[in-house]
Design a protein around this motif. Structure first.
Motif, PDB file in Angstrom:
ATOM      1  N   TYR A 116     -20.840 -15.044  13.629  1.00 26.85           N
ATOM      2  CA  TYR A 116     -21.886 -16.066  13.577  1.00 26.85           C
ATOM      3  C   TYR A 116     -23.157 -15.670  14.315  1.00 26.85           C
ATOM      4  CZ  TYR A 116     -18.117 -19.023  11.844  1.00 26.85           C
ATOM      5  OH  TYR A 116     -17.092 -19.532  11.104  1.00 26.85           O
ATOM      6  N   THR A 117     -23.210 -14.460  14.836  1.00 29.30           N
ATOM      7  CA  THR A 117     -24.383 -14.033  15.601  1.00 29.30           C
ATOM      8  C   THR A 117     -25.668 -14.196  14.797  1.00 29.30           C
ATOM      9  OG1 THR A 117     -23.044 -12.482  16.878  1.00 29.30           O
ATOM     10  CG2 THR A 117     -25.428 -12.129  16.893  1.00 29.30           C
ATOM     11  N   ALA A 118     -25.676 -13.721  13.569  1.00 26.20           N
ATOM     12  CA  ALA A 118     -26.889 -13.827  12.739  1.00 26.20           C
ATOM     13  C   ALA A 118     -27.270 -15.291  12.507  1.00 26.20           C
ATOM     14  CB  ALA A 118     -26.689 -13.109  11.408  1.00 26.20           C
ATOM     15  N   ASN A 119     -26.273 -16.164  12.323  1.00 29.96           N
ATOM     16  CA  ASN A 119     -26.561 -17.586  12.114  1.00 29.96           C
ATOM     17  C   ASN A 119     -27.345 -18.138  13.307  1.00 29.96           C
ATOM     18  OD1 ASN A 119     -24.094 -16.782  10.671  1.00 29.96           O
ATOM     19  ND2 ASN A 119     -24.045 -18.879   9.932  1.00 29.96           N
ATOM     20  N   PHE A 120     -26.914 -17.791  14.518  1.00 30.11           N
ATOM     21  CA  PHE A 120     -27.572 -18.281  15.721  1.00 30.11           C
ATOM     22  C   PHE A 120     -28.977 -17.686  15.850  1.00 30.11           C
ATOM     23  CE2 PHE A 120     -23.439 -19.807  16.772  1.00 30.11           C
ATOM     24  CZ  PHE A 120     -23.591 -20.751  17.774  1.00 30.11           C
ATOM     25  N   VAL A 121     -29.073 -16.372  15.744  1.00 33.53           N
ATOM     26  CA  VAL A 121     -30.344 -15.686  15.984  1.00 33.53           C
ATOM     27  C   VAL A 121     -31.377 -16.058  14.932  1.00 33.53           C
ATOM     28  CG1 VAL A 121     -31.456 -13.428  16.147  1.00 33.53           C
ATOM     29  CG2 VAL A 121     -29.241 -13.808  17.243  1.00 33.53           C
ATOM     30  N   GLN A 122     -31.000 -16.049  13.674  1.00 33.83           N
ATOM     31  CA  GLN A 122     -31.956 -16.344  12.603  1.00 33.83           C
ATOM     32  C   GLN A 122     -32.462 -17.781  12.651  1.00 33.83           C
ATOM     33  OE1 GLN A 122     -29.860 -15.142   9.072  1.00 33.83           O
ATOM     34  NE2 GLN A 122     -30.124 -12.970   9.521  1.00 33.83           N
ATOM     35  N   ASN A 123     -31.705 -18.667  13.292  1.00 32.03           N
ATOM     36  CA  ASN A 123     -32.118 -20.067  13.393  1.00 32.03           C
ATOM     37  C   ASN A 123     -32.637 -20.417  14.788  1.00 32.03           C
ATOM     38  OD1 ASN A 123     -31.478 -21.290  10.700  1.00 32.03           O
ATOM     39  ND2 ASN A 123     -29.511 -20.339  11.160  1.00 32.03           N
ATOM     40  N   ASP A 124     -32.999 -19.377  15.555  1.00 31.86           N
ATOM     41  CA  ASP A 124     -33.573 -19.537  16.899  1.00 31.86           C
ATOM     42  C   ASP A 124     -32.660 -20.249  17.886  1.00 31.86           C
ATOM     43  OD1 ASP A 124     -35.925 -18.115  16.374  1.00 31.86           O
ATOM     44  OD2 ASP A 124     -36.874 -19.897  15.500  1.00 31.86           O
ATOM     45  N   TYR A 125     -31.371 -20.124  17.719  1.00 32.50           N
ATOM     46  CA  TYR A 125     -30.401 -20.587  18.707  1.00 32.50           C
ATOM     47  C   TYR A 125     -30.026 -19.353  19.530  1.00 32.50           C
ATOM     48  CZ  TYR A 125     -29.494 -25.218  16.666  1.00 32.50           C
ATOM     49  OH  TYR A 125     -29.586 -26.517  16.235  1.00 32.50           O
ATOM     50  N   ASN A 126     -30.964 -18.879  20.351  1.00 32.07           N
ATOM     51  CA  ASN A 126     -30.741 -17.617  21.040  1.00 32.07           C
ATOM     52  C   ASN A 126     -30.894 -17.689  22.556  1.00 32.07           C
ATOM     53  OD1 ASN A 126     -33.485 -17.918  21.001  1.00 32.07           O
ATOM     54  ND2 ASN A 126     -33.845 -16.307  19.499  1.00 32.07           N
ATOM     55  N   ASP A 127     -31.031 -18.863  23.105  1.00 28.29           N
ATOM     56  CA  ASP A 127     -31.124 -19.023  24.557  1.00 28.29           C
ATOM     57  C   ASP A 127     -29.871 -19.738  25.037  1.00 28.29           C
ATOM     58  OD1 ASP A 127     -31.627 -19.977  27.181  1.00 28.29           O
ATOM     59  OD2 ASP A 127     -33.785 -19.822  26.822  1.00 28.29           O
ATOM     60  N   LEU A 128     -29.009 -18.978  25.715  1.00 24.52           N
ATOM     61  CA  LEU A 128     -27.720 -19.532  26.137  1.00 24.52           C
ATOM     62  C   LEU A 128     -27.848 -20.689  27.113  1.00 24.52           C
ATOM     63  CD1 LEU A 128     -25.758 -16.210  26.470  1.00 24.52           C
ATOM     64  CD2 LEU A 128     -25.318 -18.034  24.831  1.00 24.52           C
ATOM     65  N   VAL A 129     -28.840 -20.640  27.978  1.00 25.37           N
ATOM     66  CA  VAL A 129     -29.017 -21.730  28.944  1.00 25.37           C
ATOM     67  C   VAL A 129     -29.400 -23.017  28.217  1.00 25.37           C
ATOM     68  CG1 VAL A 129     -30.342 -22.549  30.921  1.00 25.37           C
ATOM     69  CG2 VAL A 129     -29.514 -20.191  30.868  1.00 25.37           C
ATOM     70  N   VAL A 130     -30.305 -22.906  27.247  1.00 23.33           N
ATOM     71  CA  VAL A 130     -30.702 -24.092  26.472  1.00 23.33           C
ATOM     72  C   VAL A 130     -29.494 -24.622  25.693  1.00 23.33           C
ATOM     73  CG1 VAL A 130     -32.139 -24.917  24.570  1.00 23.33           C
ATOM     74  CG2 VAL A 130     -33.129 -23.446  26.331  1.00 23.33           C
ATOM     75  N   ILE A 131     -28.750 -23.728  25.081  1.00 23.09           N
ATOM     76  CA  ILE A 131     -27.566 -24.165  24.331  1.00 23.09           C
ATOM     77  C   ILE A 131     -26.580 -24.845  25.275  1.00 23.09           C
ATOM     78  CG2 ILE A 131     -25.553 -23.366  23.033  1.00 23.09           C
ATOM     79  CD1 ILE A 131     -27.390 -21.173  21.844  1.00 23.09           C
ATOM     80  N   ARG A 132     -26.395 -24.278  26.462  1.00 19.59           N
ATOM     81  CA  ARG A 132     -25.483 -24.880  27.440  1.00 19.59           C
ATOM     82  C   ARG A 132     -25.949 -26.274  27.836  1.00 19.59           C
ATOM     83  NH1 ARG A 132     -25.172 -24.215  33.123  1.00 19.59           N
ATOM     84  NH2 ARG A 132     -27.288 -24.995  32.969  1.00 19.59           N
ATOM     85  N   ASP A 133     -27.257 -26.392  28.105  1.00 24.67           N
ATOM     86  CA  ASP A 133     -27.801 -27.677  28.549  1.00 24.67           C
ATOM     87  C   ASP A 133     -27.764 -28.731  27.449  1.00 24.67           C
ATOM     88  OD1 ASP A 133     -28.250 -26.600  31.028  1.00 24.67           O
ATOM     89  OD2 ASP A 133     -30.400 -26.287  30.716  1.00 24.67           O
ATOM     90  N   MET A 134     -28.034 -28.316  26.227  1.00 23.31           N
ATOM     91  CA  MET A 134     -28.083 -29.257  25.103  1.00 23.31           C
ATOM     92  C   MET A 134     -26.717 -29.450  24.453  1.00 23.31           C
ATOM     93  SD  MET A 134     -31.480 -29.939  24.722  1.00 23.31           S
ATOM     94  CE  MET A 134     -31.593 -30.522  23.076  1.00 23.31           C
ATOM     95  N   GLY A 135     -25.848 -28.436  24.543  1.00 20.60           N
ATOM     96  CA  GLY A 135     -24.559 -28.494  23.872  1.00 20.60           C
ATOM     97  C   GLY A 135     -24.717 -28.192  22.388  1.00 20.60           C
ATOM     98  N   LEU A 136     -23.608 -28.151  21.717  1.00 15.93           N
ATOM     99  CA  LEU A 136     -23.603 -27.961  20.267  1.00 15.93           C
ATOM    100  C   LEU A 136     -22.907 -29.151  19.641  1.00 15.93           C
ATOM    101  CD1 LEU A 136     -22.693 -24.171  19.962  1.00 15.93           C
ATOM    102  CD2 LEU A 136     -24.880 -25.242  19.400  1.00 15.93           C
ATOM    103  N   GLU A 137     -23.628 -29.864  18.828  1.00 12.10           N
ATOM    104  CA  GLU A 137     -23.098 -31.044  18.150  1.00 12.10           C
ATOM    105  C   GLU A 137     -22.799 -30.683  16.698  1.00 12.10           C
ATOM    106  OE1 GLU A 137     -22.636 -33.948  19.792  1.00 12.10           O
ATOM    107  OE2 GLU A 137     -23.442 -33.065  21.627  1.00 12.10           O
ATOM    108  N   ASP A 138     -22.183 -31.607  15.981  1.00 12.47           N
ATOM    109  CA  ASP A 138     -21.875 -31.376  14.573  1.00 12.47           C
ATOM    110  C   ASP A 138     -23.125 -31.056  13.768  1.00 12.47           C
ATOM    111  OD1 ASP A 138     -19.056 -31.610  14.556  1.00 12.47           O
ATOM    112  OD2 ASP A 138     -19.222 -33.789  14.664  1.00 12.47           O
ATOM    113  N   ASP A 139     -24.240 -31.741  14.062  1.00 14.18           N
ATOM    114  CA  ASP A 139     -25.488 -31.468  13.345  1.00 14.18           C
ATOM    115  C   ASP A 139     -25.936 -30.016  13.541  1.00 14.18           C
ATOM    116  OD1 ASP A 139     -25.545 -34.074  12.472  1.00 14.18           O
ATOM    117  OD2 ASP A 139     -27.086 -34.719  13.890  1.00 14.18           O
ATOM    118  N   ASP A 140     -25.806 -29.509  14.776  1.00 14.50           N
ATOM    119  CA  ASP A 140     -26.172 -28.122  15.052  1.00 14.50           C
ATOM    120  C   ASP A 140     -25.288 -27.170  14.256  1.00 14.50           C
ATOM    121  OD1 ASP A 140     -28.173 -28.534  17.218  1.00 14.50           O
ATOM    122  OD2 ASP A 140     -26.443 -29.335  18.292  1.00 14.50           O
TER     123      ASP A 140
END
Length: 160
Positions: A116-140
């Motif tokens: 899933y690396t490309a899915n994250f990077v291509q959709n600008d989900y590439n900052d682990l701290v932001v992802i940690r702070d925001m979490g990953l929901e079903d919409d994400d």
């Protein structure tokens, strides 16, 4: 009664958690029968002693993502860099342009979900701290086109 009269209160009763509930909270309920079959049912003992490689080998758990979750390798400390630290060890020879995605790549690889690396990077989900702070929901996860229910549970369980 005497303790109550002296102003002391008894500690609240400890809730006994079943191994099924414990595994379900980690998104791994499908492993319940494996734990039961091997008599790994005392959740208090498992939490106190932790699980190590030998335990997971004995249980026959080979999925790297499941092993990481069960051995709590992803960390849940308060350090802002806990995800980056869990992702350390990514190839040192990455170019500068790949550096931004390297933390995501290492983190996903550690979970056994590097596909899933490309899915994250291509959709600008590439900052682990932001992802940690925001979490990953079903919409994400829908946006990232991650449809496998087990993989979704693994990713969501990282931020509880």
């Amino acid at each position: 009664q005497r303790d109550a009269l002296l102003g002391r209160t008894a500690p609240p009763p400890t809730r006994v958690v079943s191994v099924r509930e414990w595994l379900a909270a980690k998104g791994l309920e499908e492993l319940t029968q494996v734990f039961i079959d091997h008599e790994y049912t005392d959740v208090n003992a498992i939490e106190e002693m932790g699980l190590v490689e030998d335990d997971l080998d004995f249980l026959g758990i080979t999925n790297p993502a499941h092993r990481n979750i069960l051995m709590e390798r992803t960390g849940e400390d308060d350090d802002d860099n806990f995800l980056r630290q869990s992702a350390s060890g990514i190839l040192a020879e990455l170019s500068d342009e790949d550096a931004e995605s390297s933390g995501i790549a290492a983190w996903l690889q550690g979970l056994g979900l590097k596909q899933y690396t490309a899915n994250f990077v291509q959709n600008d989900y590439n900052d682990l701290v932001v992802i940690r702070d925001m979490g990953l929901e079903d919409d994400d996860l829908d946006f990232l086109q991650i449809t496998d229910p087990d993989h979704r549970n693994i990713l969501k369980s990282q931020f509880k």
